[in-house]
Design an enzyme around this catalytic site. Structure first.
Site, PDB file in Angstrom:
ATOM      1  N   GLY A 112      -0.525  10.337   4.283  1.00 20.69           N
ATOM      2  CA  GLY A 112      -0.730   9.152   5.112  1.00 20.69           C
ATOM      3  C   GLY A 112      -0.162   9.389   6.504  1.00 20.69           C
ATOM      4  O   GLY A 112       0.339  10.474   6.808  1.00 20.69           O
ATOM      5  N   ASP A 157       1.091  11.299  -8.396  1.00 25.70           N
ATOM      6  CA  ASP A 157       0.722   9.887  -8.476  1.00 25.70           C
ATOM      7  C   ASP A 157       1.988   9.093  -8.790  1.00 25.70           C
ATOM      8  O   ASP A 157       2.576   9.251  -9.865  1.00 25.70           O
ATOM      9  CB  ASP A 157      -0.325   9.718  -9.591  1.00 25.70           C
ATOM     10  CG  ASP A 157      -0.751   8.271  -9.770  1.00 25.70           C
ATOM     11  OD1 ASP A 157      -0.133   7.368  -9.167  1.00 25.70           O
ATOM     12  OD2 ASP A 157      -1.704   8.046 -10.536  1.00 25.70           O
ATOM     13  N   TYR A 192      -0.138   1.172  -1.381  1.00 23.29           N
ATOM     14  CA  TYR A 192      -1.458   0.544  -1.281  1.00 23.29           C
ATOM     15  C   TYR A 192      -1.369  -0.304  -0.019  1.00 23.29           C
ATOM     16  O   TYR A 192      -0.718  -1.344  -0.020  1.00 23.29           O
ATOM     17  CB  TYR A 192      -1.699  -0.318  -2.521  1.00 23.29           C
ATOM     18  CG  TYR A 192      -3.071  -0.941  -2.612  1.00 23.29           C
ATOM     19  CD1 TYR A 192      -3.960  -0.556  -3.618  1.00 23.29           C
ATOM     20  CD2 TYR A 192      -3.479  -1.932  -1.731  1.00 23.29           C
ATOM     21  CE1 TYR A 192      -5.227  -1.141  -3.711  1.00 23.29           C
ATOM     22  CE2 TYR A 192      -4.733  -2.507  -1.822  1.00 23.29           C
ATOM     23  CZ  TYR A 192      -5.597  -2.112  -2.814  1.00 23.29           C
ATOM     24  OH  TYR A 192      -6.847  -2.690  -2.929  1.00 23.29           O
ATOM     25  N   THR A 193      -1.986   0.171   1.070  1.00 27.35           N
ATOM     26  CA  THR A 193      -1.763  -0.463   2.378  1.00 27.35           C
ATOM     27  C   THR A 193      -2.949  -1.309   2.855  1.00 27.35           C
ATOM     28  O   THR A 193      -2.904  -1.831   3.974  1.00 27.35           O
ATOM     29  CB  THR A 193      -1.448   0.607   3.444  1.00 27.35           C
ATOM     30  OG1 THR A 193      -2.465   1.617   3.402  1.00 27.35           O
ATOM     31  CG2 THR A 193      -0.092   1.241   3.216  1.00 27.35           C
ATOM     32  N   ASP A 198       7.190  -5.690   7.079  1.00 29.57           N
ATOM     33  CA  ASP A 198       7.436  -7.043   7.605  1.00 29.57           C
ATOM     34  C   ASP A 198       6.716  -8.113   6.775  1.00 29.57           C
ATOM     35  O   ASP A 198       7.064  -9.286   6.841  1.00 29.57           O
ATOM     36  CB  ASP A 198       6.981  -7.107   9.070  1.00 29.57           C
ATOM     37  CG  ASP A 198       5.544  -6.659   9.270  1.00 29.57           C
ATOM     38  OD1 ASP A 198       5.170  -5.610   8.704  1.00 29.57           O
ATOM     39  OD2 ASP A 198       4.774  -7.337   9.986  1.00 29.57           O
ATOM     40  N   TYR A 248      -0.328  -8.208  -0.797  1.00 29.27           N
ATOM     41  CA  TYR A 248       0.339  -6.987  -0.322  1.00 29.27           C
ATOM     42  C   TYR A 248       1.841  -7.221  -0.180  1.00 29.27           C
ATOM     43  O   TYR A 248       2.660  -6.446  -0.677  1.00 29.27           O
ATOM     44  CB  TYR A 248      -0.285  -6.566   1.016  1.00 29.27           C
ATOM     45  CG  TYR A 248       0.438  -5.457   1.751  1.00 29.27           C
ATOM     46  CD1 TYR A 248       0.414  -4.148   1.280  1.00 29.27           C
ATOM     47  CD2 TYR A 248       1.127  -5.724   2.941  1.00 29.27           C
ATOM     48  CE1 TYR A 248       1.071  -3.133   1.974  1.00 29.27           C
ATOM     49  CE2 TYR A 248       1.777  -4.717   3.632  1.00 29.27           C
ATOM     50  CZ  TYR A 248       1.751  -3.432   3.147  1.00 29.27           C
ATOM     51  OH  TYR A 248       2.398  -2.444   3.833  1.00 29.27           O
ATOM     52  N   LYS A 259       4.882  -5.458  -2.304  1.00 29.89           N
ATOM     53  CA  LYS A 259       5.886  -4.640  -1.611  1.00 29.89           C
ATOM     54  C   LYS A 259       7.285  -5.203  -1.856  1.00 29.89           C
ATOM     55  O   LYS A 259       8.245  -4.435  -2.000  1.00 29.89           O
ATOM     56  CB  LYS A 259       5.580  -4.593  -0.107  1.00 29.89           C
ATOM     57  CG  LYS A 259       4.329  -3.822   0.288  1.00 29.89           C
ATOM     58  CD  LYS A 259       4.444  -2.326   0.060  1.00 29.89           C
ATOM     59  CE  LYS A 259       5.372  -1.649   1.029  1.00 29.89           C
ATOM     60  NZ  LYS A 259       5.357  -0.168   0.835  1.00 29.89           N
ATOM     61  N   TRP A 307       3.735  -2.578  12.078  1.00 26.73           N
ATOM     62  CA  TRP A 307       2.717  -2.176  13.064  1.00 26.73           C
ATOM     63  C   TRP A 307       2.741  -0.663  13.316  1.00 26.73           C
ATOM     64  O   TRP A 307       2.858  -0.203  14.463  1.00 26.73           O
ATOM     65  CB  TRP A 307       2.927  -2.929  14.384  1.00 26.73           C
ATOM     66  CG  TRP A 307       2.744  -4.420  14.303  1.00 26.73           C
ATOM     67  CD1 TRP A 307       2.829  -5.246  13.215  1.00 26.73           C
ATOM     68  CD2 TRP A 307       2.473  -5.302  15.418  1.00 26.73           C
ATOM     69  NE1 TRP A 307       2.636  -6.559  13.580  1.00 26.73           N
ATOM     70  CE2 TRP A 307       2.411  -6.619  14.916  1.00 26.73           C
ATOM     71  CE3 TRP A 307       2.296  -5.106  16.782  1.00 26.73           C
ATOM     72  CZ2 TRP A 307       2.164  -7.735  15.737  1.00 26.73           C
ATOM     73  CZ3 TRP A 307       2.055  -6.222  17.602  1.00 26.73           C
ATOM     74  CH2 TRP A 307       1.980  -7.502  17.070  1.00 26.73           C
TER      75      TRP A 307
HETATM   76  N1  LIG Z   1       0.639   1.007   8.455  1.00 28.67           N
HETATM   77  C1  LIG Z   1       1.399  -0.012   8.826  1.00 28.67           C
HETATM   78  O1  LIG Z   1       1.127  -0.703   9.809  1.00 28.67           O
HETATM   79  C2  LIG Z   1       2.635  -0.350   8.048  1.00 28.67           C
HETATM   80  C3  LIG Z   1       3.392  -1.463   8.431  1.00 28.67           C
HETATM   81  C4  LIG Z   1       4.551  -1.768   7.709  1.00 28.67           C
HETATM   82  C5  LIG Z   1       4.925  -0.970   6.635  1.00 28.67           C
HETATM   83  N2  LIG Z   1       4.158   0.089   6.272  1.00 28.67           N
HETATM   84  C6  LIG Z   1       4.583   0.890   5.136  1.00 28.67           C
HETATM   85  O2  LIG Z   1       4.814   2.207   5.597  1.00 28.67           O
HETATM   86  C7  LIG Z   1       4.563   3.144   4.542  1.00 28.67           C
HETATM   87  C8  LIG Z   1       3.647   4.248   5.042  1.00 28.67           C
HETATM   88  O3  LIG Z   1       2.462   3.644   5.531  1.00 28.67           O
HETATM   89  P1  LIG Z   1       1.297   4.504   6.160  1.00 28.67           P
HETATM   90  O4  LIG Z   1       0.755   3.703   7.308  1.00 28.67           O
HETATM   91  O5  LIG Z   1       1.696   5.907   6.361  1.00 28.67           O
HETATM   92  O6  LIG Z   1       0.242   4.391   4.972  1.00 28.67           O
HETATM   93  P2  LIG Z   1      -1.126   5.194   4.733  1.00 28.67           P
HETATM   94  O7  LIG Z   1      -1.484   5.981   5.932  1.00 28.67           O
HETATM   95  O8  LIG Z   1      -2.081   4.181   4.203  1.00 28.67           O
HETATM   96  O9  LIG Z   1      -0.709   6.211   3.581  1.00 28.67           O
HETATM   97  C9  LIG Z   1      -0.403   5.776   2.308  1.00 28.67           C
HETATM   98  C10 LIG Z   1      -0.520   6.953   1.390  1.00 28.67           C
HETATM   99  O10 LIG Z   1      -0.201   6.517   0.067  1.00 28.67           O
HETATM  100  C11 LIG Z   1      -0.914   7.347  -0.800  1.00 28.67           C
HETATM  101  N3  LIG Z   1      -1.067   6.742  -2.128  1.00 28.67           N
HETATM  102  C12 LIG Z   1      -1.794   5.665  -2.484  1.00 28.67           C
HETATM  103  N4  LIG Z   1      -1.686   5.464  -3.821  1.00 28.67           N
HETATM  104  C13 LIG Z   1      -0.864   6.443  -4.301  1.00 28.67           C
HETATM  105  C14 LIG Z   1      -0.375   6.784  -5.568  1.00 28.67           C
HETATM  106  N5  LIG Z   1      -0.705   6.082  -6.668  1.00 28.67           N
HETATM  107  N6  LIG Z   1       0.447   7.857  -5.698  1.00 28.67           N
HETATM  108  C15 LIG Z   1       0.802   8.590  -4.602  1.00 28.67           C
HETATM  109  N7  LIG Z   1       0.345   8.321  -3.366  1.00 28.67           N
HETATM  110  C16 LIG Z   1      -0.472   7.257  -3.214  1.00 28.67           C
HETATM  111  C17 LIG Z   1      -2.255   7.563  -0.125  1.00 28.67           C
HETATM  112  O11 LIG Z   1      -2.756   8.797  -0.524  1.00 28.67           O
HETATM  113  P3  LIG Z   1      -4.329   9.003  -0.900  1.00 28.67           P
HETATM  114  O12 LIG Z   1      -5.109   8.451   0.259  1.00 28.67           O
HETATM  115  O13 LIG Z   1      -4.412  10.445  -1.103  1.00 28.67           O
HETATM  116  O14 LIG Z   1      -4.566   8.196  -2.141  1.00 28.67           O
HETATM  117  C18 LIG Z   1      -1.914   7.555   1.346  1.00 28.67           C
HETATM  118  O15 LIG Z   1      -1.871   8.860   1.883  1.00 28.67           O
HETATM  119  C19 LIG Z   1       4.017   2.311   3.388  1.00 28.67           C
HETATM  120  O16 LIG Z   1       5.050   2.007   2.501  1.00 28.67           O
HETATM  121  C20 LIG Z   1       3.548   1.020   4.047  1.00 28.67           C
HETATM  122  O17 LIG Z   1       3.592  -0.068   3.144  1.00 28.67           O
HETATM  123  C21 LIG Z   1       3.029   0.432   6.963  1.00 28.67           C
END
Ligand SMILES: NC(=O)c1ccc[n+]([C@@H]2O[C@H](COP(=O)([O-])OP(=O)(O)OC[C@H]3O[C@@H](n4cnc5c(N)ncnc54)[C@H](OP(=O)(O)O)[C@@H]3O)[C@@H](O)[C@H]2O)c1
Length: 276
Positions: A9, A31, A52-53, A93, A116, A120, A139
């Site tokens: 990710g 996984d 799961y984002t 957040d 979501y 979380k 963000w």
């Molecule tokens: N993006 C935002 O704006 C945001 C904001 C606040 C907090 N966060 C938090 O920050 C963290 C990182 O976010 P990110 O933006 O880097 O997310 P991302 O780009 O959506 O990446 C999430 C990753 O989780 C993997 N994943 C999904 N199901 C899985 C499973 N069962 N086992 C192992 N891996 C799994 C996916 O891999 P595959 O695609 O290979 O399945 C994906 O690469 C997360 O905890 C998210 O909740 C994100």
């Protein structure tokens, strides 16, 4: 060596980029919903970026979101505790209601309004119960994966003007800055277990979009403000999402750079690929 589930990710990618001591793995390699002690044994720490984002999709797919966002972190936390290594888990957040009017402290009341956010929050609870660290952020954008910065860059190219919501406040966070902060946390392991880490300052999505246009060399006046009511979404968006970094700083960790300077730095680092 630090194990990073969800390593493909946006955040996982930047952790791998910053350190040779990181092993970032895909969901196919590990996984989190089926993780055991054997998967984490031998590592110095685990930084969990798997999630799961898909915020809107989670409204009609909460069971799956719960598996990845709550069951998986719980299993990881138990696995790490059983082999005696720290788990650092990333949260959001969205655990707050978004009805606040000043930056949220980690100790403030939670109250998620989305599937979501609920999943979380349960993940956080399970990680903290096993003695792990939880870092809430907001963000997030980076070079790998889809995010607001890339969406705006595509729209700047394809549309003469666009409207962006100006009544949701929060703080953009460059995934590379957050990755650096998480690596620092992994080396310090402060006694405080629940922390916030975002860019500094605050803005609205409209303000963020105008700044992105500026970085693209485009006229920011092509972005006009609108309200949340103009763009109804399946999952309600928090009106106020600013997270306080006070506990982070008090734990002796370096504050992340201000969101605006971070955006300039991210563009210099190629967060948006130049057009062919
Ligand atoms: N993006 C935002 O704006 C945001 C904001 C606040 C907090 N966060 C938090 O920050 C963290 C990182 O976010 P990110 O933006 O880097 O997310 P991302 O780009 O959506 O990446 C999430 C990753 O989780 C993997 N994943 C999904 N199901 C899985 C499973 N069962 N086992 C192992 N891996 C799994 C996916 O891999 P595959 O695609 O290979 O399945 C994906 O690469 C997360 O905890 C998210 O909740 C994100």
């Amino acid at each position: 060596m630090i194990l990073v589930p969800g390593g493909r990710g946006q955040l996982g990618h930047d952790l791998a980029l910053l350190s040779d001591d990181v092993r970032a793995v895909s969901s196919a390699e590990l996984d989190v919903t089926a993780v055991t002690a054997d998967d984490v044994r031998g590592y110095a720490a685990v930084v969990n970026c798997a999630a799961y984002t898909a915020v809107d999709a989670a409204e009609t797919d909460e069971d799956r979101a719960f598996e990845v966002n709550a069951v998986g972190p719980g299993l990881l936390a138990r696995a790490c505790a059983s082999v005696g290594i720290p788990l650092i888990h990333v949260s959001t957040d969205y655990v707050f209601s978004g009805d606040g009017a000043r930056p949220y402290e980690p100790s403030d009341d939670v109250g998620p309004k989305t599937a979501y956010g609920r999943t979380k929050l349960e993940g956080e609870r399970r990680v903290l119960e096993e003695g792990g660290w939880v870092v809430r952020t907001s963000w997030v954008y980076g070079a790998h994966g889809s995010n607001f910065v890339k969406t705006m860059a595509a729209l700047e190219f394809s549309r003469p003007s666009l409207s962006v919501v100006d009544d949701q406040r929060g703080t953009p966070t460059w995934s590379r800055d957050l990755a650096a902060g998480l690596l620092e946390l992994a080396s310090v392991l402060p006694s405080t277990r629940l922390l916030h880490a975002t860019g500094g300052g605050e803005t609205t999505w409209f303000g963020f979009a105008q700044a992105i246009f500026t970085e693209l060399g485009a006229d920011p006046e092509r972005v006009t403000p609108c309200t949340t009511a103009d763009f109804p979404r399946p999952a309600p968006r928090p009106a106020y999402s600013v997270l306080s970094g006070a506990a982070w700083a008090a734990a002796g960790l370096r504050p992340l750079p201000h969101w605006r300077s971070a955006l300039s730095e991210a563009f210099r680092a190629g967060v948006v690929a130049p057009r062919a």
